[in-house]
Design a protein around this motif. Structure first.
Motif, PDB file in Angstrom:
ATOM      1  N   ALA A   1      16.220  84.711  51.539  1.00 34.65           N
ATOM      2  CA  ALA A   1      16.823  83.378  51.628  1.00 34.65           C
ATOM      3  C   ALA A   1      17.596  83.039  50.362  1.00 34.65           C
ATOM      4  O   ALA A   1      18.625  82.359  50.418  1.00 34.65           O
ATOM      5  CB  ALA A   1      15.750  82.331  51.890  1.00 34.65           C
ATOM      6  N   GLU A   2      17.135  83.510  49.222  1.00 32.99           N
ATOM      7  CA  GLU A   2      17.784  83.188  47.953  1.00 32.99           C
ATOM      8  C   GLU A   2      19.148  83.842  47.795  1.00 32.99           C
ATOM      9  O   GLU A   2      19.928  83.460  46.935  1.00 32.99           O
ATOM     10  CB  GLU A   2      16.877  83.565  46.784  1.00 32.99           C
TER      11      GLU A   2
ATOM     12  N   VAL B   1      17.072  76.567  47.369  1.00 35.49           N
ATOM     13  CA  VAL B   1      16.580  75.350  48.035  1.00 35.49           C
ATOM     14  C   VAL B   1      16.006  75.706  49.396  1.00 35.49           C
ATOM     15  O   VAL B   1      14.924  75.253  49.766  1.00 35.49           O
ATOM     16  CB  VAL B   1      17.707  74.298  48.174  1.00 35.49           C
ATOM     17  N   VAL B   2      16.704  76.554  50.145  1.00 37.36           N
ATOM     18  CA  VAL B   2      16.218  76.984  51.463  1.00 37.36           C
ATOM     19  C   VAL B   2      14.889  77.714  51.308  1.00 37.36           C
ATOM     20  O   VAL B   2      13.940  77.488  52.060  1.00 37.36           O
ATOM     21  CB  VAL B   2      17.260  77.886  52.165  1.00 37.36           C
ATOM     22  N   SER B   3      14.810  78.591  50.315  1.00 38.03           N
ATOM     23  CA  SER B   3      13.585  79.345  50.063  1.00 38.03           C
ATOM     24  C   SER B   3      12.418  78.413  49.770  1.00 38.03           C
ATOM     25  O   SER B   3      11.328  78.574  50.318  1.00 38.03           O
ATOM     26  CB  SER B   3      13.803  80.297  48.888  1.00 38.03           C
TER      27      SER B   3
ATOM     28  N   GLY C   1      20.477  79.134  48.521  1.00 39.32           N
ATOM     29  CA  GLY C   1      19.320  79.948  48.870  1.00 39.32           C
ATOM     30  C   GLY C   1      18.019  79.516  48.239  1.00 39.32           C
ATOM     31  O   GLY C   1      16.974  79.539  48.878  1.00 39.32           O
TER      32      GLY C   1
ATOM     33  N   VAL D   1      12.115  75.139  50.483  1.00 40.51           N
ATOM     34  CA  VAL D   1      11.797  74.243  51.597  1.00 40.51           C
ATOM     35  C   VAL D   1      11.149  75.000  52.747  1.00 40.51           C
ATOM     36  O   VAL D   1      10.164  74.548  53.330  1.00 40.51           O
ATOM     37  CB  VAL D   1      13.072  73.505  52.072  1.00 40.51           C
ATOM     38  N   ALA D   2      11.664  76.183  53.059  1.00 35.03           N
ATOM     39  CA  ALA D   2      11.201  76.902  54.248  1.00 35.03           C
ATOM     40  C   ALA D   2       9.906  77.678  54.017  1.00 35.03           C
ATOM     41  O   ALA D   2       9.065  77.749  54.915  1.00 35.03           O
ATOM     42  CB  ALA D   2      12.288  77.846  54.734  1.00 35.03           C
ATOM     43  N   TYR D   3       9.729  78.285  52.835  1.00 33.86           N
ATOM     44  CA  TYR D   3       8.636  79.233  52.671  1.00 33.86           C
ATOM     45  C   TYR D   3       7.638  78.912  51.569  1.00 33.86           C
ATOM     46  O   TYR D   3       6.534  79.446  51.570  1.00 33.86           O
ATOM     47  CB  TYR D   3       9.203  80.637  52.396  1.00 33.86           C
TER      48      TYR D   3
END
Length: 134
Positions: A73-74, A81-83, A79, A85-87
């Motif tokens: 994700a990074e 932020v997504v990493s 990435g 928030v998601a994981y």
């Protein structure tokens, strides 16, 4: 530029910085003792050494999977932020469970099973005499 456009741009920048600060605050919990608060301390209390061995292996696999997903994700746009928030929450929870399983493993004085005992025995090859007797 109009004043309202500048104000709107300033507000958006502030919101982005605030969101980033919030996400970075969650990341600090990661490997601290605070993360243990998310796991029931009696979760593995009644597990046998065999059950703990299987659970430890499962947790290690899940941590490896989550770590890979976070790294993947990074690489994308936004990435990190997504990493986060998601994981990240799942990663923190699994990491705390893993620590608790390891601690219970040590407290119960469990040991790893020998690798030779885990491998199935190979049956002996048929003798050539058995074929000739037919």
């Amino acid at each position: 530029m109009t004043v309202s456009f500048r104000l709107c741009r300033f507000a958006m920048l502030g919101a982005i910085l605030l969101a980033g600060a919030g996400v970075s605050g969650c990341a600090a919990i990661g490997d601290s003792a605070m993360s243990q608060a998310f796991v029931d301390p009696a979760r593995y209390e009644l597990y046998s050494c065999e059950q703990l061995a299987a659970e430890r292996k499962s947790l290690d696999a899940r941590l490896t999977e989550l770590n890979g997903l976070m790294r993947k994700a990074e690489t994308g746009v936004a990435g990190s932020v997504v990493s986060e928030v998601a994981y990240r929450n799942d990663y923190i929870n699994v990491k705390a469970q893993s620590r608790l399983a390891e601690q219970t493993w040590r407290d119960n004085k469990c040991t790893e099973a020998p690798a030779a005992a885990a491998a199935p025995a190979v049956p002996p090859a048929p003798s050539p005499r058995g074929r000739a007797a037919r």
